[in-house]
Design an enzyme around this catalytic site. Sequence first.
Site, mmCIF file in Angstrom:
data_model
loop_
_atom_site.group_PDB
_atom_site.id
_atom_site.type_symbol
_atom_site.label_atom_id
_atom_site.label_comp_id
_atom_site.label_asym_id
_atom_site.label_seq_id
_atom_site.Cartn_x
_atom_site.Cartn_y
_atom_site.Cartn_z
ATOM 1 N N GLN A 78 -18.287 -40.609 -54.087
ATOM 2 C CA GLN A 78 -19.518 -40.069 -54.650
ATOM 3 C C GLN A 78 -20.264 -41.158 -55.424
ATOM 4 O O GLN A 78 -20.056 -41.348 -56.611
ATOM 5 C CB GLN A 78 -19.242 -38.870 -55.564
ATOM 6 C CG GLN A 78 -20.525 -38.186 -55.990
ATOM 7 C CD GLN A 78 -20.274 -36.894 -56.712
ATOM 8 O OE1 GLN A 78 -19.191 -36.339 -56.731
ATOM 9 N NE2 GLN A 78 -21.317 -36.386 -57.346
ATOM 10 N N PHE A 79 -21.170 -41.856 -54.723
ATOM 11 C CA PHE A 79 -21.913 -42.944 -55.352
ATOM 12 C C PHE A 79 -22.821 -42.442 -56.469
ATOM 13 O O PHE A 79 -23.158 -43.195 -57.381
ATOM 14 C CB PHE A 79 -22.723 -43.739 -54.318
ATOM 15 C CG PHE A 79 -24.000 -43.093 -53.890
ATOM 16 C CD1 PHE A 79 -25.191 -43.429 -54.518
ATOM 17 C CD2 PHE A 79 -24.028 -42.150 -52.871
ATOM 18 C CE1 PHE A 79 -26.388 -42.834 -54.121
ATOM 19 C CE2 PHE A 79 -25.209 -41.556 -52.479
ATOM 20 C CZ PHE A 79 -26.397 -41.899 -53.109
ATOM 21 N N THR A 80 -23.170 -41.160 -56.451
ATOM 22 C CA THR A 80 -24.081 -40.636 -57.479
ATOM 23 C C THR A 80 -23.461 -40.628 -58.866
ATOM 24 O O THR A 80 -24.168 -40.407 -59.853
ATOM 25 C CB THR A 80 -24.591 -39.220 -57.119
ATOM 26 O OG1 THR A 80 -23.479 -38.335 -57.025
ATOM 27 C CG2 THR A 80 -25.376 -39.234 -55.816
#
Length: 145
Positions: A78-80
């Site tokens: 999850q890059f967010t």
Amino acid sequence: MKFVIQRVTEASVEVAGEKAGAIKKGYLVLIGVGQKDTRAEADKLIKKMIGLRIFPDENGKINLSLKDVDGELLLVSQFTLYANCAKGNRPSFVEAGDPGTAEELYEYIISECRKSVPVVETGVFGAKMKVSLCNDGPFTIILES
């Protein structure tokens, strides 16, 4: 590197309507990789995560680890987690690791976890995913390098 660890009674992830991974009792771990992250940092977080004693014992005291309860892992990239919302209303993701390096570290984390946890399920790197979970507690811990 960031791990958002949620103690769950069950969790699953779907990609394009297909179940990619599912677990029962254990941890759903959202994994964010930053620009400067390394395998050494991943190793430290993996060791800490697997050793966390956040399951209740027979007396209700938070005292048992993932191994003690035969827990499972669901690892989701999850890059967010690297969203920077300091300026304006649109998050910036410039602190997130580049996709190639991030995917390599995500796969490394999966392989290292499989060395000590019998059941390790995953999402799909870079895919649009639907994550479902039943957070037990609720109990959520954030580990950062």
